[in-house]
Design a protein around this motif. Structure first.
Motif, PDB file in Angstrom:
ATOM      1  N   VAL A 155       0.797  -1.316  -0.044  1.00  0.00           N
ATOM      2  CA  VAL A 155       0.160  -0.148  -0.058  1.00  0.00           C
ATOM      3  C   VAL A 155       0.906   1.264  -0.023  1.00  0.00           C
ATOM      4  CG1 VAL A 155      -1.977   1.091   1.147  1.00  0.00           C
ATOM      5  CG2 VAL A 155      -1.787  -1.357   1.221  1.00  0.00           C
ATOM      6  N   ILE A 156       0.683   2.246  -0.979  1.00  0.00           N
ATOM      7  CA  ILE A 156       1.674   3.468  -1.406  1.00  0.00           C
ATOM      8  C   ILE A 156       0.710   4.572  -1.026  1.00  0.00           C
ATOM      9  CG2 ILE A 156       3.196   4.443  -2.562  1.00  0.00           C
ATOM     10  CD1 ILE A 156       3.211   1.669  -4.291  1.00  0.00           C
ATOM     11  N   ARG A 157       0.996   5.466   0.041  1.00  0.00           N
ATOM     12  CA  ARG A 157       0.409   6.592   0.106  1.00  0.00           C
ATOM     13  C   ARG A 157       1.180   7.825  -0.138  1.00  0.00           C
ATOM     14  NH1 ARG A 157      -1.310   2.848   4.120  1.00  0.00           N
ATOM     15  NH2 ARG A 157      -3.717   2.882   4.425  1.00  0.00           N
ATOM     16  N   LEU A 158       0.216   8.852  -0.936  1.00  0.00           N
ATOM     17  CA  LEU A 158       0.655  10.185  -1.256  1.00  0.00           C
ATOM     18  C   LEU A 158      -0.188  11.153  -0.568  1.00  0.00           C
ATOM     19  CD1 LEU A 158       2.565  11.966  -2.856  1.00  0.00           C
ATOM     20  CD2 LEU A 158       1.078  11.820  -4.804  1.00  0.00           C
ATOM     21  N   ALA A 159       0.225  12.000   0.320  1.00  0.00           N
ATOM     22  CA  ALA A 159      -0.397  13.107   0.875  1.00  0.00           C
ATOM     23  C   ALA A 159      -1.188  13.927   0.022  1.00  0.00           C
ATOM     24  CB  ALA A 159       0.489  13.691   1.891  1.00  0.00           C
ATOM     25  N   GLY A 160      -2.250  14.555   0.223  1.00  0.00           N
ATOM     26  CA  GLY A 160      -2.740  15.403  -0.600  1.00  0.00           C
ATOM     27  C   GLY A 160      -3.013  16.879   0.249  1.00  0.00           C
ATOM     28  N   LEU A 161      -3.374  17.911  -0.478  1.00  0.00           N
ATOM     29  CA  LEU A 161      -3.526  19.232  -0.112  1.00  0.00           C
ATOM     30  C   LEU A 161      -4.474  19.250   1.113  1.00  0.00           C
ATOM     31  CD1 LEU A 161      -3.528  21.441  -3.148  1.00  0.00           C
ATOM     32  CD2 LEU A 161      -1.779  21.358  -1.203  1.00  0.00           C
ATOM     33  N   SER A 162      -5.531  18.540   1.013  1.00  0.00           N
ATOM     34  CA  SER A 162      -6.631  18.310   2.272  1.00  0.00           C
ATOM     35  C   SER A 162      -6.707  16.940   2.651  1.00  0.00           C
ATOM     36  CB  SER A 162      -7.953  18.808   1.863  1.00  0.00           C
ATOM     37  OG  SER A 162      -8.434  17.744   1.372  1.00  0.00           O
ATOM     38  N   ASP A 163      -7.189  16.553   3.776  1.00  0.00           N
ATOM     39  CA  ASP A 163      -7.219  15.102   4.108  1.00  0.00           C
ATOM     40  C   ASP A 163      -8.756  14.497   3.735  1.00  0.00           C
ATOM     41  OD1 ASP A 163      -8.751  16.486   6.008  1.00  0.00           O
ATOM     42  OD2 ASP A 163      -7.792  15.691   7.851  1.00  0.00           O
ATOM     43  N   ARG A 164      -9.325  15.186   2.731  1.00  0.00           N
ATOM     44  CA  ARG A 164     -10.603  14.719   2.307  1.00  0.00           C
ATOM     45  C   ARG A 164     -10.542  13.105   2.113  1.00  0.00           C
ATOM     46  NH1 ARG A 164     -12.292  19.601  -1.081  1.00  0.00           N
ATOM     47  NH2 ARG A 164     -10.236  19.225  -2.040  1.00  0.00           N
ATOM     48  N   PRO A 165     -11.695  12.407   1.864  1.00  0.00           N
ATOM     49  CA  PRO A 165     -11.767  11.056   1.657  1.00  0.00           C
ATOM     50  C   PRO A 165     -10.656  10.809   0.269  1.00  0.00           C
ATOM     51  CG  PRO A 165     -13.836  11.637   1.882  1.00  0.00           C
ATOM     52  CD  PRO A 165     -13.187  13.008   1.895  1.00  0.00           C
ATOM     53  N   VAL A 166      -9.878   9.750   0.571  1.00  0.00           N
ATOM     54  CA  VAL A 166      -8.904   9.370  -0.546  1.00  0.00           C
ATOM     55  C   VAL A 166      -9.420   9.088  -1.573  1.00  0.00           C
ATOM     56  CG1 VAL A 166      -7.444   8.733   1.436  1.00  0.00           C
ATOM     57  CG2 VAL A 166      -8.583   7.272   0.208  1.00  0.00           C
ATOM     58  N   GLY A 167      -8.522   9.187  -2.624  1.00  0.00           N
ATOM     59  CA  GLY A 167      -8.717   8.651  -4.272  1.00  0.00           C
ATOM     60  C   GLY A 167      -7.873   7.183  -4.155  1.00  0.00           C
ATOM     61  N   LEU A 168      -8.471   6.379  -4.290  1.00  0.00           N
ATOM     62  CA  LEU A 168      -8.209   4.899  -4.239  1.00  0.00           C
ATOM     63  C   LEU A 168      -7.695   4.234  -5.608  1.00  0.00           C
ATOM     64  CD1 LEU A 168      -7.476   2.193  -2.627  1.00  0.00           C
ATOM     65  CD2 LEU A 168      -9.995   1.540  -3.039  1.00  0.00           C
ATOM     66  N   PHE A 169      -6.435   3.711  -5.764  1.00  0.00           N
ATOM     67  CA  PHE A 169      -6.160   3.144  -7.137  1.00  0.00           C
ATOM     68  C   PHE A 169      -5.689   1.749  -6.753  1.00  0.00           C
ATOM     69  CE2 PHE A 169      -6.168   6.443  -9.984  1.00  0.00           C
ATOM     70  CZ  PHE A 169      -6.407   7.746  -9.366  1.00  0.00           C
ATOM     71  N   GLU A 170      -6.189   0.828  -7.477  1.00  0.00           N
ATOM     72  CA  GLU A 170      -5.963  -0.512  -7.065  1.00  0.00           C
ATOM     73  C   GLU A 170      -5.565  -1.362  -8.511  1.00  0.00           C
ATOM     74  OE1 GLU A 170      -7.189  -4.807  -5.410  1.00  0.00           O
ATOM     75  OE2 GLU A 170      -7.549  -3.774  -7.254  1.00  0.00           O
ATOM     76  N   ALA A 171      -4.597  -2.398  -8.323  1.00  0.00           N
ATOM     77  CA  ALA A 171      -4.117  -3.104  -9.577  1.00  0.00           C
ATOM     78  C   ALA A 171      -3.669  -4.373  -8.606  1.00  0.00           C
ATOM     79  CB  ALA A 171      -3.408  -2.583 -10.392  1.00  0.00           C
ATOM     80  N   HIS A 172      -3.698  -5.417  -9.321  1.00  0.00           N
ATOM     81  CA  HIS A 172      -3.135  -6.820  -8.913  1.00  0.00           C
ATOM     82  C   HIS A 172      -1.765  -7.215  -9.143  1.00  0.00           C
ATOM     83  CE1 HIS A 172      -4.417  -9.883 -11.514  1.00  0.00           C
ATOM     84  NE2 HIS A 172      -5.603  -9.023 -11.785  1.00  0.00           N
ATOM     85  N   LEU A 173      -1.110  -7.670  -8.325  1.00  0.00           N
ATOM     86  CA  LEU A 173       0.364  -8.028  -8.600  1.00  0.00           C
ATOM     87  C   LEU A 173       0.289  -9.853  -8.941  1.00  0.00           C
ATOM     88  CD1 LEU A 173       2.350  -6.405  -5.729  1.00  0.00           C
ATOM     89  CD2 LEU A 173       2.504  -5.907  -7.980  1.00  0.00           C
TER      90      LEU A 173
END
Ligand SMILES: [Zn+2]
Length: 394
Positions: free
Chosen positions: A73-91
């Motif tokens: 799981v890789i996280r990048l902070a945003g300008l706000s802590d609004r609900p996150v944009g989730l991106f998912e793909a499988h390995l």
């Protein structure tokens, strides 16, 4: 020679995808496996290495889903802590038994990269990673936090996405699930439920079959009834994006010896329902139907598998904006679509609007000489990046 921005992106895509295809992340699909580390570990190490120059802005977390499977799981902070944009793909990938000698030796064929997992689903993983690293390289802070899940075990039991959901700390604003869709956003897909159905009879010597009840002959009635039931469902339920509900008998077993009437016959059922249908209640309705139209003694096993359908509203602002992002990059030929297969998206689609969207053709997934167009991987990265930056008011 100085490379253009595009060729630079293509070079990066080839480099990371080659490294990922070269490592074995073949899902054992329930079969025994000798390695003592999780299926996805080697692929996770490749991504962790790739992300070394970007670590000052990214948070990386390995999530253990089971002794066999792992997420990154890789996280990048945003300008706000609004609900996150989730991106998912499988390995994880499906096995490659029928082309084992070359499946993990990636090669370029024209503008395509060939190898197991190139299309399903490492091309999507690469596009999502490159979209994220491009934001870091250009010092761009997205309006809301981005969470990228490189998931395990999509191909067999979906323990990766299920574990991610259980461990979820953030609220999710939207979800983009990378699978090969040729860059068309898939807004709806079918759900699946599988179980075993057994007809019970009574054994008797085959010289006096009238003393028993032949369960195989009983099953013939059941299979005919299932065919009629499928026709009835297809008249009652329709969806503009896909074929109707499907009831398929995939395995059958009956009888114990050659000289006795069979006392049991069992079939495996694969039942694919439309986005508006609930797999569990449709199973119950099918069971009721069989008890109405036959007087056989039938028992039903527990679910071997249940995956929910995906049912995102195509008229929602989310879908409109995802479609606009796709068209800006890949042209006006891009349209919203449906799919007959299931994806990890269905496991979070009750929490947020979700679409399935990625490079590559599903026809190449799971096939010999699986391939993906590098140009499509690069375009997917641009689309993902646009979504990361644009979808801030949902
Ligand atoms: Zn896949």
């Amino acid at each position: 020679m100085r490379m253009t921005a595009t060729s630079d992106a293509a070079t990066q895509a080839i480099e990371l995808l080659t490294a990922l295809v070269r490592v074995d992340s073949i899902n054992p699909m329930g079969r025994p496996r000798s390695a003592r580390y999780p299926v996805e570990r080697k692929a996770i190490e490749v991504i962790e290495d790739w992300l070394t120059p970007y670590r000052h802005r990214l948070t990386l977390e390995r999530q253990s889903c089971s002794p066999e499977h792992e997420n990154l799981v890789i996280r990048l902070a945003g300008l706000s802590d609004r609900p996150v944009g989730l991106f998912e793909a499988h390995l994880d990938t499906v096995p490659a038994d029928d082309w084992a000698e070359r499946a993990l030796c990636p090669v370029l064929d024209g503008e395509d990269l060939v190898g197991r997992g190139a299309c399903d689903d490492k091309g999507s993983v690469v596009a999502m990673v490159l979209a994220l690293t491009r934001l870091v390289e250009t010092d761009t802070v997205p309006p809301r936090p981005i969470v990228l899940v490189c998931a395990g075990d999509e191909e067999y039991a979906q323990t990766g996405i299920k574990h991610f959901r259980t461990a979820l700390r953030e609220e999710i604003g939207y979800g983009i699930f990378g699978e090969p869709t040729r860059l068309h956003p898939v807004v709806q897909h079918k759900g699946t439920i599988r179980w075993d159905l057994t007809v019970h009879g009574a054994s008797a010597h085959t010289s006096r079959p009238e003393l028993g009840f032949n369960a195989v002959l009983g099953m013939v009635q059941v299979i005919a009834a299932l065919g009629r039931y499928q026709e009835k469902l297809q008249r009652e339920w329709r969806n503009p994006y896909m074929t109707g509900p499907l009831v398929t008998v995939t395995m059958i077993h009956g009888g114990r010896t050659r000289n006795a009437t069979p006392d049991e016959c069992t079939i495996a059922i694969d039942f694919r329902v439309l986005p508006d249908m609930n797999p569990d209640s449709e199973k119950n309705a099918l069971i009721d139907y069989l008890s109405e139209v036959t007087d056989l003694r039938i028992t039903h096993g527990a679910n071997q598998l249940m995956t929910p359908p995906l049912n995102t509203n195509p008229a929602s602002p989310f879908c409109e904006r995802v479609l606009a992002a796709c068209r800006q990059v890949a042209g006006d030929g891009i349209e919203l679509r449906g799919a007959p297969y299931g994806t990890d998206a269905a496991w979070v689609s009750d929490l947020c609007p979700a679409v399935v969207l990625g490079p590559g053709d599903i026809a190449s997934a799971h096939a010999v000489d699986e391939r993906i167009s590098i140009r499509e991987v690069v375009d997917a990265a641009k689309i993902y990046q646009r979504i990361m930056l644009d979808l801030h008011t949902l």
